[in-house]
Design a protein around this motif. Structure first.
Motif, PDB file in Angstrom:
ATOM      1  N   LYS A 186       3.455  -2.803   8.197  1.00  0.00           N
ATOM      2  CA  LYS A 186       4.902  -2.990   8.217  1.00  0.00           C
ATOM      3  C   LYS A 186       5.434  -3.645   6.940  1.00  0.00           C
ATOM      4  O   LYS A 186       6.623  -3.511   6.622  1.00  0.00           O
ATOM      5  CB  LYS A 186       5.315  -3.813   9.426  1.00  0.00           C
ATOM      6  N   ASP A 187       4.601  -4.345   6.209  1.00  0.00           N
ATOM      7  CA  ASP A 187       5.047  -5.004   4.980  1.00  0.00           C
ATOM      8  C   ASP A 187       4.962  -4.079   3.759  1.00  0.00           C
ATOM      9  O   ASP A 187       5.365  -4.467   2.666  1.00  0.00           O
ATOM     10  CB  ASP A 187       4.218  -6.265   4.718  1.00  0.00           C
ATOM     11  N   CYS A 188       4.416  -2.890   3.937  1.00  0.00           N
ATOM     12  CA  CYS A 188       4.289  -1.941   2.825  1.00  0.00           C
ATOM     13  C   CYS A 188       5.610  -1.199   2.615  1.00  0.00           C
ATOM     14  O   CYS A 188       6.257  -0.788   3.580  1.00  0.00           O
ATOM     15  CB  CYS A 188       3.189  -0.913   3.111  1.00  0.00           C
ATOM     16  N   ASN A 189       5.981  -1.012   1.347  1.00  0.00           N
ATOM     17  CA  ASN A 189       7.088  -0.103   1.082  1.00  0.00           C
ATOM     18  C   ASN A 189       6.563   1.331   1.143  1.00  0.00           C
ATOM     19  O   ASN A 189       5.370   1.558   1.379  1.00  0.00           O
ATOM     20  CB  ASN A 189       7.762  -0.421  -0.255  1.00  0.00           C
ATOM     21  N   GLU A 190       7.441   2.300   0.930  1.00  0.00           N
ATOM     22  CA  GLU A 190       7.041   3.694   1.100  1.00  0.00           C
ATOM     23  C   GLU A 190       5.897   4.097   0.174  1.00  0.00           C
ATOM     24  O   GLU A 190       4.929   4.725   0.598  1.00  0.00           O
ATOM     25  CB  GLU A 190       8.249   4.621   0.881  1.00  0.00           C
ATOM     26  N   SER A 191       5.993   3.725  -1.099  1.00  0.00           N
ATOM     27  CA  SER A 191       4.940   4.129  -2.043  1.00  0.00           C
ATOM     28  C   SER A 191       3.627   3.427  -1.732  1.00  0.00           C
ATOM     29  O   SER A 191       2.551   4.019  -1.839  1.00  0.00           O
ATOM     30  CB  SER A 191       5.383   3.838  -3.481  1.00  0.00           C
ATOM     31  N   GLN A 192       3.685   2.148  -1.343  1.00  0.00           N
ATOM     32  CA  GLN A 192       2.476   1.414  -0.993  1.00  0.00           C
ATOM     33  C   GLN A 192       1.833   2.007   0.260  1.00  0.00           C
ATOM     34  O   GLN A 192       0.608   2.142   0.335  1.00  0.00           O
ATOM     35  CB  GLN A 192       2.806  -0.064  -0.768  1.00  0.00           C
TER      36      GLN A 192
END
Length: 312
Positions: free
Chosen positions: A33-39
């Protein structure tokens, strides 16, 4: 709803194995949940390449100070070890200050040394943990052992990564056992996957078990080459360099890099990995030993760089 459909379209190319599009979305909404889209796309690409299932804890991401890292869980290590020939399980034990514990280094028929537990007896009260060991068993080989002092993992309790610090503080013995088992399985079965971060760029190549290079033919080639040239080399102006002395100097330097400073530990390492035919290793034996040391130095550097054995 439109946003959800767009996300599922993006995630679709990262669905693998038994994971559905909904499964992948669940991963993003929970452990990632803490990842952005690219991550997140990078993390799922790593999981797919490594054949690691994030839904069952085989791999998990964390974002610390905006930086993505990923870690492989103990279940992934065990599954990959079971896929290798000769897997026969493992043992792991935490040693406490009130335990009676003795070990020795035994020499197998092939001349190599292995750890032998001479005495282990415990009772209550246990006292504080002071160390531990793990043994991975492979058919046809002596046990692959990891023996650790508790001080070697104390730094995890001081980790700047909140989850890591919490788990190592609240579940220390469980985390310590998993840490030792991972190291033992890697040593026994040549598992060559490492925790990593998003700065690696395109992520890892598809997972393949590590095939250890046979150094014996190369060592023999070195021996032939040394016979064909003078043992001392120089240009007439600079002091000549003795190849055997140079190899010994390199060995001492590499011992320092490995953190092995006790003479007895050095001797055990030499006997185990160089298997010298005489009292001192020959130049070909040293050449082979140096290559093994390079492998261990690389593994040590990767572990120190990651420094992120998060909970599994």
């Amino acid at each position: 709803m439109a946003n959800t459909n767009n996300q599922l379209t993006i995630y679709n190319s990262y669905a693998f194995g038994t994971l559905t599009q909904e499964d992948v979305q669940t991963v993003h909404q929970t452990i990632a949940k803490d990842c952005n889209e690219s991550q997140f796309r990078l993390f799922m690409g790593v999981a797919k390449a490594a054949d690691a299932n994030p839904l069952i804890g085989e791999i998990y991401p964390t974002v610390y100070q905006g930086k993505l890292t990923w870690q492989f869980g103990i279940d992934y290590h065990i599954r990959k070890a079971k896929e290798m020939d000769g897997y026969m399980g493992y043992d792991v034990q935490v040693i406490h200050e009130n335990d009676e514990f003795e070990y020795s280094m035994e020499r197998a028929e092939d001349g190599r040394y292995y750890l032998s537990i001479e005495k282990y007896k415990g009772g209550f009260p246990l006292g504080k943990p002071i160390g531990g060991y793990a043994m991975a068993y492979k058919e046809g080989f002596m046990p692959f052992s990891v023996l650790m002092d508790i001080e070697e993992v104390e730094h995890y309790k001081r980790s700047a990564i909140g989850m890591q610090k919490t788990m190592w503080t609240n579940n220390f013995k469980d985390m310590f056992k998993k840490h030792m088992v991972k190291r033992a399985l890697k040593a026994a079965f040549g598992l060559r996957f490492d925790d990593g971060d998003g700065e690696q760029g395109e992520g890892p190549a598809p997972y393949n078990p590590y095939e250890r290079k046979d150094i014996t033919p190369e060592a023999d080639a070195v021996a032939v080459a040394e016979k064909e040239k003078p043992p001392l080399q120089g240009n007439g102006e600079e002091p000549a360099v003795n190849l055997l002395d140079q190899a010994r100097s390199d060995m001492k330097r590499k011992f320092s890099q490995l953190g092995i400073t006790d003479p007895a530990d050095m001797q055990s390492y030499i006997l185990k990995h160089a298997n010298p035919k005489g009292s001192k290793p020959t130049l070909p034996e040293l050449k082979g030993l140096l290559k093994i040391m390079d492998m261990h130095i690389a593994e040590k550097a990767a572990q120190e760089q990651a420094n992120d054995e998060l909970p599994v």
